[in-house]
Scaffold this motif. Structure first.
Motif, mmCIF file in Angstrom:
data_model
loop_
_atom_site.group_PDB
_atom_site.id
_atom_site.type_symbol
_atom_site.label_atom_id
_atom_site.label_comp_id
_atom_site.label_asym_id
_atom_site.label_seq_id
_atom_site.Cartn_x
_atom_site.Cartn_y
_atom_site.Cartn_z
ATOM 1 N N ALA B 125 -45.443 -59.049 -13.211
ATOM 2 C CA ALA B 125 -44.246 -59.318 -12.137
ATOM 3 C C ALA B 125 -44.683 -60.444 -11.302
ATOM 4 O O ALA B 125 -44.033 -60.433 -10.125
ATOM 5 N N LEU B 130 -40.966 -62.306 -13.665
ATOM 6 C CA LEU B 130 -39.752 -61.918 -12.852
ATOM 7 C C LEU B 130 -38.633 -62.649 -13.215
ATOM 8 O O LEU B 130 -37.341 -61.766 -13.707
ATOM 9 N N ARG B 134 -35.318 -60.908 -15.412
ATOM 10 C CA ARG B 134 -34.045 -61.266 -14.938
ATOM 11 C C ARG B 134 -33.488 -61.875 -15.996
ATOM 12 O O ARG B 134 -32.253 -61.374 -16.244
ATOM 13 N N ALA B 152 -44.477 -56.029 -6.770
ATOM 14 C CA ALA B 152 -44.256 -57.349 -7.589
ATOM 15 C C ALA B 152 -44.621 -58.582 -6.974
ATOM 16 O O ALA B 152 -44.775 -58.647 -5.806
ATOM 17 N N THR B 174 -35.029 -60.465 -6.626
ATOM 18 C CA THR B 174 -35.177 -60.438 -7.832
ATOM 19 C C THR B 174 -35.281 -58.923 -8.335
ATOM 20 O O THR B 174 -34.656 -58.270 -9.186
ATOM 21 N N VAL B 175 -36.202 -58.262 -7.540
ATOM 22 C CA VAL B 175 -36.650 -57.045 -7.890
ATOM 23 C C VAL B 175 -35.397 -55.777 -7.541
ATOM 24 O O VAL B 175 -34.937 -55.370 -8.093
ATOM 25 N N ARG B 179 -33.724 -53.591 -10.080
ATOM 26 C CA ARG B 179 -33.590 -52.083 -9.951
ATOM 27 C C ARG B 179 -32.128 -51.991 -9.954
ATOM 28 O O ARG B 179 -31.867 -50.562 -10.311
ATOM 29 N N ILE B 186 -38.713 -50.457 -14.103
ATOM 30 C CA ILE B 186 -39.767 -51.175 -13.507
ATOM 31 C C ILE B 186 -40.935 -50.238 -13.241
ATOM 32 O O ILE B 186 -40.697 -49.185 -12.748
#
Lengths: 80, 913, 199, 411
Positions: B125, B130, B134, B152, B174-175, B179, B186
């Motif tokens: 990540a 990432l 995405r 991450a 981004t996380v 999520r 994740i």
């Protein structure tokens, strides 16, 4: 750990399958007329190629059907 | 303390206490053991394996070759990297000098596994990973994103800017987007450790070690088995050190790792830092460390590199003068300059972390510009992006993450494996204490292959598996041999990427769940009755039912006597059963069995033997003909699955034209032999409407009936020589019918018996047990069952093999009976047999065979045995010797049928026949 | 209930027993998010035929193809292999189901070959339901069980833990597991252990 | 500090180019090939020999095995050759002048079922009569020899007892191979690496018994030869296919693994068939384990991970203290398996070509023994008595040496 394509059930984990070795080795029409050498060859000798191999598998934990597949014995990849 | 304010993602509001090498220290949630040690000024972690030199922390994460510790509390675990141990309150650890210690008490933690499927798996990540996740998620893929660190971000440490934002903001956003997507999973703290065919990746999730109070029912570690349509390897790169003399001291570490420690944990690894680099990336580290308060001197031999403060020189040595913990205090440059320092950071470029690419046979290619091996071919079913692919600039990583081809960026890595110095003090593999001198010796001894050099020097075989040393070893070997690195190659990466606990791989397959216990419908009854069980394959079978005060021998003698003089009952439900149906059912069985099955009449039973194509017996049992097109085949307990497979294989692959179908009915039918002279009374009472006289119900016949509306099958089959019926009923009614038979048999003294008594009864009659009295080298003729080998059938499986020379040898081993001359002496099963002698000749002593079965017989009033003996049939009446515990026991060879050889008991007592 | 007396022993009628009769208490202790229920005494027959149309009337639906089940409440057909189906019914007795299969097949296609075997006691049935039902299965089943791949009407003959099973998708978070009776206790233990995280 | 291994010598072997011709060409520079070369020189004075190896010396199964040495085989034929080998092992360090770290720490073969017990007693009694040290031990005695084995009666497959061969042991495989190689090199034998055999030149015909090989074609050119010994383990079928000789061999992946270095916990070697475990603790401290053979044919030197997982479950079941040991590295070899799990050694239809293959999972322990016997066979043109029972024609007569049922676990 391979994903093997059962012709009936589709892709399944390798652990569901039973290996059957070389495909297409026919049972002799009349074993009684074979010499001991010929009989021994049928019973014991199978091809062991490094590379493309036509072989039998049984989807033993699934539909229990035997099928023939072609696999490379170096890359382990099945031909599709 | 070397903790600096304003840095790190640890929780400084809480303090944790831990113990290292007996000293108590404090740290914070979010620390690793390594960061907490460094924050406390502890730089020496352990000692080296061979030379006992002090060793510290070399890297910030799993590539560290030196910071090995033994954890003692909360539970002993050997050889972990301090850099990957989460700090928890009460942690007790010590530095290692080579070997870890296993706990002496059982590990009660849970471990489990979990399967998951996705279209796209992203490993790592960092920036590339990432963006790859995405991109896939926005496309609508089911995505799994695994990363081995708690948070991450990967190489992003907060000082970079992405699209005008701070890198941390970019990561957080981004996380958050990922999520929010229900199709994205994740998994932080999860290390992908193995990559296999067809998009299969194994990853270890560390679930509870970082928790102060781990929940009891949550597994400590979980192995994820991820099957992905597409695998994106975004595992980054490992920084490569430069080998200099005395490069193994505490305080010497990789430049980016020092930066990582600063930004993640707020740890400043030194106040007076020298950075020795041949790569631009180290300047970022230098700048950050300077900003955090350290004085940094950069040594860079590349002409034109760096700024005015840069020394254009090479570090050629280090010293630790005046240092109590052996940590570096100064470095020496090749121009003679001595720079005092408390940390030396090395940066010789980057090695793509291509392990997971390599696991699936991806070929690595040496890139002379990078001084590293990088993925050299497209990956079938996957891609390698970012630093793992040798793309080291941030823009390039982001582009590859998006699936785009990045703009090429000129890179000015100068490949430098080592500087001048004493080869015996230039460490290549710090954990193995392997030096440049060791490589030189290997090459001088004749080694030309990098694999040989690895084995000679042991480089790359330690806990870190050469993550930072491997390519340097190749480089130095190539230099010494005077060949290009690419012609030498590198050693193969194999799973696991990082070490994995045995228990994690065992998962829940432990204790009762180690292997399935198969039980019959009567299992609860057996347990209540106090049965002693034996393992037969996966089955739990009742072996005998001791009464208070009885040992096995007493119980078995009692059970045998009941079956021979009254009536006994056995749970024979484990026998394999196969329904064989179709117009060609008889044809199939004729080809499989040695004897004729197609001539069997409906309502009748026949015993049969099966051989493999090699003519050796593989199974035996009875066959019931149900109707013209239907048979019920009984196999041995162990034979149930393999014999069904055997039949299916012949049917499907050899004789597909036969119209037959095979169905396992092993659990459909519970089967209870009711055995003994009084069995007729019991069966008569059980099925009063059935005529159980010999005339109406002869031996080897069967019929279906009903008892209280429950369909029941009765068969006159005997595995004991006694009058006997096998009562078969569907599994639903098994327990009720069993209890009914016991109730009805009570007036006749019906006695439940187990497998041991069954074995004695059948052995007295010379009936072999396949797998006990045979071992895969025994023919039907050897067993004395040639009567079951058809002379009429043109062929059956195995027939042709009977005519091979070795099968015609009169000295083949044949099944016979043995009577010890001392009728009270029971021969141990497995005993070997030699010619009659009162003194053994010196070895090798010619052996004639061995004891396959041996019992004390109530019916014979003595001991007896079955044995396979060379030319045994011709030796009947002879005496032979069995060595037992140093004694020479004389035995007499007899026929295999020792009890009632005339078969007078089969139909019961004459008065009721 | 007393059906007969032999000697002085009172014998019950021959009452059937399920392979998981002893497990109800432990199943009941599970939370709503993972519920286990033994469903004993479903009649089951194994049918082999090259002409599955012959059984449509009995099942009330076309016989399913690979990796699927079909049918209604009365009779369900599960695909086991290219010419093999398992018919199940919680309402018919084994004999009734076996007889119905034979008669329906013979009536529809008098010349077709049909092999019918009563296997009612060969397997036993467990129902697994609840928000975490799939989580439990995913600890030991390699099939893709995400609802978009394995929904209501899906079936798989596969492995769960170390036991062979026939797994049926009944709806979101709702599964039926058919297991060989001799493995039933193992599977029950395995499922309970797998569920412990959500206890 | 961990136990230190002895240093290797400063010189091991030359890197020669092949000559035009040799009296004997040994195909395969693994343990068997190198041992054969050594004994050809030492016992028979034959030194105009080349060992041709397609990769690096001893880089195949020799580098990938789990180093168990034992001789407690059931059948007389197997016992004879393995015991001969074990006897040679006992003097090998001196013979080779190389510290091979042969450590005779004993092997326990565990019995978990009544049938295991019968088979174990049968093998122990046969061993004794063949002059091989062997004993049958009860669970308590097992625990005395190896206290970390779980001998509790209430585990899934309790330990009913074990056979024990005290003279069994382990050795350091690279050291063994290099010891043989160095001696062969010293004797003037050419060890030629990166030299793959691509074919053979022959004359005569197998049909009238006049067939012979005149030379070996390799990636380093043609090499004429008087005799050929094939020692190619998993690749034997590839060579035999070049000669048109059918043989009952199937090549399978076999995996093994090691843990990190651990303080001594495991003083012996433990093998179990029912609970598939095969484990020893090497000199430096790592646990070394053999995992199972993958079912399918494979030349890939890698197998499926579920085999390793199963192995780990078995290991933790039998040795609960292993729970937090770590799997550090796993790898795969290619084993050539025969129908009766015994090797094939001796003549081929080519009168000057000698075959040595089919050792399956058991080849390492046979290294000196087969080197000795094959050298004798090649030198004298007739099978050494210890290898005579392992001739290819046993599959025709049916006189197999079936170690399947009897040999307990492989390796």
């Amino acid at each position: 750990m391979q994903l093997i394509h059962c012709p009936w059930c589709g892709p399944r984990e390798e652990v569901e399958f039973h290996y059957g070795g070389q495909a297409g080795v026919a049972y002799p029409a009349d074993p009684a007329v074979l010499s001991d050498e010929e009989w021994a060859r049928y019973v014991f000798v199978r091809d062991n190629p490094k590379g493309r191999f036509e072989e039998r598998w049984s989807h033993s934990a699934g539909c229990r059907r035997w099928f023939t597949a072609v696999r490379d014995t170096v890359t382990y990849r099945f031909e599709r | 303390m070397s903790r600096v304010d304003g840095y790190g993602r640890i929780d400084r509001s809480r303090t944790l206490t831990f113990t290292f090498d007996g000293e108590q220290y404090a740290g914070h949630p979010g620390d690793t053991l390594a960061s907490a040690l460094l924050a406390n000024g502890v730089r020496r972690v352990g000692t080296s394996v061979k030379l006992d030199r002090p060793r510290g922390i070399t890297a910030a994460w799993s590539e560290d070759p030196t910071g090995l510790v033994q954890v003692e509390e909360p539970f002993p675990e050997p050889m972990l990297l301090a850099t990957t141990v989460d700090l928890v309150d009460g942690l007790v650890a010590r530095g290692l000098g080579g070997r870890g210690r296993l706990a002496e008490v059982p590990d009660t933690a849970r471990y489990d596994r979990r399967y998951t499927h996705c279209e796209t798996l992203v490993i790592g990540a960092g920036p590339a990973g990432l963006l790859a996740a995405r991109t896939a998620a926005r496309r609508g893929d089911r995505v799994v994103l695994v990363d081995d660190r708690p948070a991450a971000g990967g190489s992003l440490l907060g000082t970079e800017r992405i699209c005008g934002r701070s890198a941390f903001d970019f990561v957080a956003d981004t996380v958050a987007e990922l999520r929010a997507d229900p199709d994205v999973r994740i998994l932080p703290r999860t290390t992908a450790f193995g990559h296999y065919d067809d998009g299969f990746v194994l990853a270890l999730e560390r679930r509870t070690d970082h928790l102060a109070q781990p929940p009891r029912d949550v597994s400590r570690q979980r192995v994820w088995r991820i099957r992905a349509g597409h695998v994106v390897v975004a595992t980054g790169a490992h920084e490569r050190p430069i080998v200099v003399e005395d490069n193994d001291r505490p305080g010497i570490m990789l430049a980016a790792s020092a930066r990582d420690l600063l930004h993640r944990y707020g740890v400043l690894v030194g106040r007076e830092i020298v950075v020795f680099t041949t790569d631009d990336a180290a300047y970022d580290a230098a700048a950050d460390l300077e900003r955090a308060g350290a004085r940094v001197t950069v040594v860079d031999p590349r002409p034109g590199a760096g700024g005015s403060a840069t020394h254009h020189a090479r570090v050629v040595g280090t010293s630790a003068t005046g240092s109590e913990d052996g940590a570096v205090t100064a470095v020496t440059l090749d121009d003679g300059t001595v720079l005092p320092c408390d940390a030396l950071l090395l940066s010789g470029g980057w090695n793509p972390t291509a392990h997971l690419f390599s696991h699936v046979r991806g070929a690595l290619r040496y890139d002379a510009e990078l001084g590293a091996f990088r993925p050299g071919e497209p990956l079938d079913g996957g891609t390698v992006v970012g630093a793992a692919n040798g793309t080291f600039d941030l823009a390039g990583c982001l582009a590859e993450g998006r699936g785009e081809t990045p703009e090429p960026v000129a890179r000015r890595t100068h490949v430098l494996w080592r500087t001048e110095g004493e080869p015996a003090r230039q460490f290549v593999d710090l954990q193995r204490d392997s030096t440049v001198a060791d490589i030189a010796r290997a090459v001088a001894s004749g080694m030309r292959s990098v694999e040989h050099v690895k084995r000679y020097t042991t480089i790359g075989t330690a806990h870190d598996q050469g993550k930072t040393s491997g390519v340097i070893a190749s480089g130095i070997t190539a230099e010494l041999l005077g060949v290009p690195v690419e012609s030498l190659g590198t050693t193969t990466f194999r799973p696991p990427y990082t070490p994995v606990a045995f228990a994690a791989l065992a998962g829940r397959q432990r204790g009762r769940l180690y292997d399935p216990e198969r039980t019959t419908a009567l299992h609860a009854w057996h347990v209540e009755a106090g049965a002693v069980f034996e393992d037969v394959g996966q089955w739990k079978r009742a072996r005998y039912y001791p009464r208070p005060g009885e040992d096995m021998e007493a119980a078995v003698l009692r059970e045998c006597a009941a079956a021979r003089t009254g009536v006994g009952i056995l749970d024979g439900s484990t026998l394999g059963k196969i329904d064989v149906q179709g117009p060609d059912a008889g044809v199939l069985l004729d080809r499989i069995y040695t004897n004729m099955m197609s001539s069997l009449k409906p309502g009748r039973v026949r015993y049969g033997v099966m051989c493999g194509v090699d003519g050796m017996v593989i199974d035996d049992g009875t066959v019931l003909r149900i109707d013209d097109e239907r048979f019920l085949v009984y196999t041995t307990t162990g034979g149930a699955a393999p014999i069904l497979d055997h039949l299916e294989e012949w049917l499907q692959t050899e004789w597909p034209e036969l119209r037959v179908s095979l169905t396992s009915v092993t659990e459909q039918w519970a089967t209870f032999p009711v055995v003994g002279p009084r069995s007729r009374d019991v069966i008569g009472a059980f099925a009063p409407h059935v005529d159980v006289s010999n005339a109406a119900f002869p031996f080897m016949s069967w019929l279906d009936t009903e008892v209280d509306g429950v369909p029941v099958r009765l068969a006159r089959i005997s595995f004991s020589g006694e009058l006997a019926w096998e009562v078969s009923v569907d599994g639903w009614h098994a327990a009720a019918v069993w209890r009914r038979l016991l109730d009805l048999g009570a007036p006749h003294g019906i006695t439940p018996y187990g497998t041991e008594t069954m074995h004695v009864l059948r052995a007295e009659k010379g009936y072999p047990i396949i797998g006990q009295d045979t071992d895969g080298t025994v023919t039907p003729q050897d067993l004395g069952t040639e009567w079951a080998v058809s002379k009429k059938k043109p062929d059956f499986v195995g027939r042709r093999s009977f005519a091979r020379p070795a099968n015609l040898d009169p000295l083949r081993k044949q099944l016979v009976g043995l009577l010890p001359v001392d009728p009270d002496l029971k021969l141990p099963e497995g005993s070997q047999i030699v010619e009659l002698t009162d003194a053994l000749p010196p070895p090798p002593v010619p052996m004639l065979g061995h004891v396959t079965s041996s019992y004390r017989s109530a019916a014979l009033g003595r001991t007896f045995a079955l044995a396979l003996v060379k030319g045994g049939h011709a030796r009947i009446g002879e005496r032979l010797t069995v060595p037992v515990d140093g004694a020479l026991v004389p035995v007499e060879v007899t026929g295999s049928v020792l009890f009632d050889p005339e078969g007078t008991r089969r139909d019961g007592e004459p008065s009721v026949r | 209930m007393v059906s007969r007396v032999s000697g002085d022993v009172v014998t019950d009628v021959l009452r059937p027993a399920g392979a998981l009769d002893g497990w109800a208490g432990r199943f009941a202790a599970l939370p709503d998010s993972v519920t286990l229920l033994a469903e004993p005494f479903h009649a089951m027959v194994d049918v082999r035929t090259a002409d599955p149309a012959a059984l449509e009337r009995l099942v009330g639906a076309p016989l399913p193809g690979p990796n699927a089940w079909s049918g209604g409440e009365r009779v369900t057909a599960i695909w086991l292999g290219p010419d093999e189906w398992l018919l199940t019914s919680p309402f018919l007795s084994p004999a009734e189901l076996e007889g119905a299969a034979r008669e329906t097949g013979a009536a529809a296609l008098p010349d077709a070959r049909l092999a019918v075997v009563d296997v009612s006691a060969q397997r036993t049935t467990v129902r697994l339901r609840g928000a975490h039902a799939r989580d439990v299965l995913e600890t030991g089943c390699a099939i893709d069980l995400l609802p978009r791949s394995f929904g209501a009407g899906s079936a798989a003959v596969t492995l769960l833990g170390q036991s062979g099973v026939v797994l049926l998708g009944l709806g979101p978070s709702d599964y039926r597991i058919l297991v060989r009776s001799s493995f039933a206790a193992y599977l029950a233990e395995w499922l309970l252990d797998a569920a412990s995280e959500w206890r | 500090m961990a136990e230190q291994l002895p240093e290797h010598p400063d010189f091991l072997w030359r890197t020669p180019e092949p000559k035009k011709s040799y009296d004997v060409v040994i195909v395969g520079g693994g343990g068997h090939g190198l041992a054969t070369a050594h004994y050809l020189a030492k016992n028979h004075g034959i030194t105009n020999v080349a060992v041709v190896e397609k990769g690096w010396l001893a880089g195949g199964n020799m580098a990938r095995n789990t180093t168990l040495i034992r001789s407690n085989y059931l059948w007389d034929e197997s016992a004879a050759i393995y015991e001969h080998s074990l006897t040679l092992w006992e003097g090998l360090e001196e013979d080779l002048g190389y510290p091979i770290l042969f450590s005779q720490r004993g092997v326990l073969n565990l019995a978990h079922t009544e049938q295991d017990v019968r088979d174990s007693v049968r093998r122990v009694e046969a061993n004794k009569l063949n002059g091989i040290d062997a004993e049958w031990l009860g669970p308590d005695e097992v625990a005395k020899i190896c206290p970390i084995v779980n001998v509790s009666a209430d585990i899934r497959y309790p330990v009913h007892g074990a056979t024990y061969q005290a003279r069994a042991g382990i050795a350091k495989h690279d050291y063994v191979a290099w010891g043989f190689a160095r001696r062969a090199d010293e004797a003037g034998i050419d060890l030629i690496q990166d030299c793959e055999v691509t074919g053979f030149t022959t004359d005569g015909s197998p049909d009238d018994g006049t067939a012979r090989v005149t030379g070996v074609r390799t990636t380093k050119g043609d090499i004429a030869c008087g005799r050929v010994a094939l020692c190619a383990a998993g690749h034997s079928s590839v060579l035999l296919d070049m000669l048109g000789v059918p043989a009952p061999l199937q090549s399978h992946p076999l995996q093994a693994l090691v843990s990190e270095l651990l303080e001594p916990v495991h003083p012996t070697i433990v093998m179990s068939n029912a609970v598939h475990v095969y484990v020893s603790q090497a000199h430096k401290g790592e646990l070394v384990m053999g995992a199972g053979v993958d079912s399918y044919n494979g030349y890939g030197q890698r197998g499926a991970f579920h085999i390793i997982e199963r192995q780990m479950a078995a290991a933790v079941e039998l040795f609960p203290v292993f729970a937090r040991a770590h799997l550090l590295r796993s790898w795969g070899g290619i084993v050539d398996v025969t129908p009766d799990a015994s090797p094939i050694v001796g003549h081929t239809p080519y009168e000057n070509v000698y075959l040595n293959c089919g050792w399956g999972t058991g080849g390492f322990k046979a290294t000196p023994g087969i080197g000795w016997c094959l050298a004798d066979t090649v030198a004298n043109g007739r099978p050494h008595p210890y290898v005579a029972p392992f001739a290819l024609d046993r599959f025709v007569t049916g006189a197999l040496v079936d170690e399947h049922g009897a040999a307990a676990v492989a390796h």
